[in-house]
Design a protein around this motif. Structure first.
Motif, PDB file in Angstrom:
ATOM      1  N   LEU A   2      27.258  -3.949 -34.750  1.00 55.63           N
ATOM      2  CA  LEU A   2      26.520  -4.580 -35.866  1.00 55.63           C
ATOM      3  C   LEU A   2      26.435  -2.995 -36.911  1.00 55.63           C
ATOM      4  N   ARG A   3      26.039  -3.362 -38.042  1.00 52.71           N
ATOM      5  CA  ARG A   3      25.726  -2.307 -39.150  1.00 52.71           C
ATOM      6  C   ARG A   3      24.679  -3.660 -39.892  1.00 52.71           C
ATOM      7  N   CYS A   4      23.759  -2.232 -39.900  1.00 46.82           N
ATOM      8  CA  CYS A   4      22.182  -2.926 -40.623  1.00 46.82           C
ATOM      9  C   CYS A   4      22.669  -2.798 -42.164  1.00 46.82           C
ATOM     10  N   ASN A   5      22.202  -3.071 -43.151  1.00 45.48           N
ATOM     11  CA  ASN A   5      22.646  -3.793 -44.465  1.00 45.48           C
ATOM     12  C   ASN A   5      20.564  -3.533 -44.672  1.00 45.48           C
ATOM     13  N   LEU A   6      19.238  -2.845 -44.286  1.00 42.19           N
ATOM     14  CA  LEU A   6      18.607  -2.778 -44.763  1.00 42.19           C
ATOM     15  C   LEU A   6      19.037  -1.820 -46.214  1.00 42.19           C
ATOM     16  N   ARG A   7      19.467  -1.235 -46.093  1.00 43.55           N
ATOM     17  CA  ARG A   7      18.925  -0.230 -47.748  1.00 43.55           C
ATOM     18  C   ARG A   7      19.609  -1.211 -48.860  1.00 43.55           C
ATOM     19  N   ASP A   8      20.836  -2.213 -48.506  1.00 41.76           N
ATOM     20  CA  ASP A   8      21.288  -2.607 -49.266  1.00 41.76           C
ATOM     21  C   ASP A   8      20.676  -3.567 -50.149  1.00 41.76           C
ATOM     22  N   ARG A   9      20.566  -5.013 -48.469  1.00 42.27           N
ATOM     23  CA  ARG A   9      19.420  -5.550 -48.988  1.00 42.27           C
ATOM     24  C   ARG A   9      17.945  -5.523 -50.105  1.00 42.27           C
ATOM     25  N   ARG A  10      17.598  -4.495 -49.474  1.00 39.97           N
ATOM     26  CA  ARG A  10      16.103  -3.790 -50.393  1.00 39.97           C
ATOM     27  C   ARG A  10      16.407  -3.263 -51.503  1.00 39.97           C
ATOM     28  N   ASP A  12      19.361  -4.751 -54.223  1.00 37.27           N
ATOM     29  CA  ASP A  12      19.599  -6.152 -54.233  1.00 37.27           C
ATOM     30  C   ASP A  12      18.227  -7.102 -54.549  1.00 37.27           C
ATOM     31  N   ARG A  13      17.426  -6.697 -54.219  1.00 34.87           N
ATOM     32  CA  ARG A  13      15.441  -6.920 -54.962  1.00 34.87           C
ATOM     33  C   ARG A  13      14.918  -6.415 -55.419  1.00 34.87           C
ATOM     34  N   GLY A  14      15.569  -4.829 -56.044  1.00 30.55           N
ATOM     35  CA  GLY A  14      15.385  -4.048 -56.485  1.00 30.55           C
ATOM     36  C   GLY A  14      14.189  -3.253 -56.659  1.00 30.55           C
ATOM     37  N   LEU A  15      13.507  -2.950 -54.843  1.00 28.22           N
ATOM     38  CA  LEU A  15      12.168  -2.513 -54.099  1.00 28.22           C
ATOM     39  C   LEU A  15      12.969  -0.964 -53.842  1.00 28.22           C
ATOM     40  N   THR A  16      11.170  -0.062 -53.835  1.00 31.12           N
ATOM     41  CA  THR A  16      11.198   0.990 -53.168  1.00 31.12           C
ATOM     42  C   THR A  16      11.456   1.381 -52.081  1.00 31.12           C
ATOM     43  N   GLN A  17      11.502   2.492 -51.014  1.00 30.59           N
ATOM     44  CA  GLN A  17      10.937   1.877 -50.163  1.00 30.59           C
ATOM     45  C   GLN A  17       9.820   1.869 -49.564  1.00 30.59           C
ATOM     46  N   TYR A  18       8.671   2.545 -51.036  1.00 25.91           N
ATOM     47  CA  TYR A  18       7.152   2.487 -51.198  1.00 25.91           C
ATOM     48  C   TYR A  18       7.093   0.770 -50.949  1.00 25.91           C
ATOM     49  N   LEU A  53      11.451  -9.079 -47.756  1.00 25.00           N
ATOM     50  CA  LEU A  53      13.083  -9.298 -47.982  1.00 25.00           C
ATOM     51  C   LEU A  53      13.315 -10.707 -48.373  1.00 25.00           C
ATOM     52  N   ASN A  54      12.527 -11.383 -47.800  1.00 26.97           N
ATOM     53  CA  ASN A  54      13.088 -13.125 -48.467  1.00 26.97           C
ATOM     54  C   ASN A  54      14.705 -13.294 -47.469  1.00 26.97           C
ATOM     55  N   CYS A  55      14.953 -12.825 -46.484  1.00 30.28           N
ATOM     56  CA  CYS A  55      16.730 -12.992 -46.452  1.00 30.28           C
ATOM     57  C   CYS A  55      16.472 -13.374 -44.812  1.00 30.28           C
ATOM     58  N   THR A  56      17.634 -13.320 -43.976  1.00 22.07           N
ATOM     59  CA  THR A  56      17.586 -13.145 -42.819  1.00 22.07           C
ATOM     60  C   THR A  56      18.066 -12.506 -42.635  1.00 22.07           C
ATOM     61  N   LEU A  57      18.336 -12.773 -40.581  1.00 22.73           N
ATOM     62  CA  LEU A  57      18.639 -11.536 -39.842  1.00 22.73           C
ATOM     63  C   LEU A  57      20.048 -11.682 -40.167  1.00 22.73           C
ATOM     64  N   LEU A  60      20.617  -9.454 -42.855  1.00 21.00           N
ATOM     65  CA  LEU A  60      19.771  -8.015 -42.433  1.00 21.00           C
ATOM     66  C   LEU A  60      20.957  -7.372 -41.851  1.00 21.00           C
ATOM     67  N   PHE A  61      22.132  -7.702 -41.337  1.00 23.06           N
ATOM     68  CA  PHE A  61      22.776  -7.144 -40.402  1.00 23.06           C
ATOM     69  C   PHE A  61      24.696  -7.747 -40.608  1.00 23.06           C
ATOM     70  N   GLU A  62      25.303  -6.104 -40.588  1.00 25.81           N
ATOM     71  CA  GLU A  62      26.499  -6.916 -40.824  1.00 25.81           C
ATOM     72  C   GLU A  62      27.545  -6.685 -39.446  1.00 25.81           C
ATOM     73  N   TYR A  63      27.785  -8.175 -39.686  1.00 26.44           N
ATOM     74  CA  TYR A  63      29.494  -7.752 -36.935  1.00 26.44           C
ATOM     75  C   TYR A  63      30.510  -7.011 -38.500  1.00 26.44           C
ATOM     76  N   LYS A  64      31.331  -6.399 -37.465  1.00 28.21           N
ATOM     77  CA  LYS A  64      32.342  -5.326 -38.144  1.00 28.21           C
ATOM     78  C   LYS A  64      32.810  -5.486 -36.523  1.00 28.21           C
ATOM     79  N   ARG A  65      34.455  -5.246 -36.356  1.00 30.47           N
ATOM     80  CA  ARG A  65      35.438  -5.568 -35.324  1.00 30.47           C
ATOM     81  C   ARG A  65      35.490  -3.921 -35.517  1.00 30.47           C
TER      82      ARG A  65
END
Length: 66
Positions: A2-10, A12-18, A53-57, A60-65
């Motif tokens: 599993l890879r977390c896509n938190l930065r990408d999702r954030r 994508d929605r034009g949000l800063t970490q703050y 982020l108004n997204c599903t889990l 938020l995550f990406e599964y890679k073999r």
């Protein structure tokens, strides 16, 4: 694996970490640690991010073999 896509999702929605901190109640320090991979994301926190982020889990995550 599993890879977390938190930065990408954030970004994508034009949000800063703050802004994500305000929406999720998770500190910027913790958000940064999750985004750079130095800390493992807990399920409870992942749910907070998904709601903020108004997204599903699944989004938020990406599964890679490996």
């Amino acid at each position: 694996m599993l890879r977390c896509n938190l930065r990408d999702r954030r970004l994508d929605r034009g949000l800063t970490q703050y802004e994500l901190e305000v929406l999720s109640g998770v500190s910027r320090h913790t958000i940064s640690a999750y985004e750079n991979g130095s800390s493992k994301l807990q399920v409870k926190t992942a749910v907070k991010f998904a709601i903020a982020l108004n997204c599903t889990l699944d989004e938020l995550f990406e599964y890679k073999r490996i």
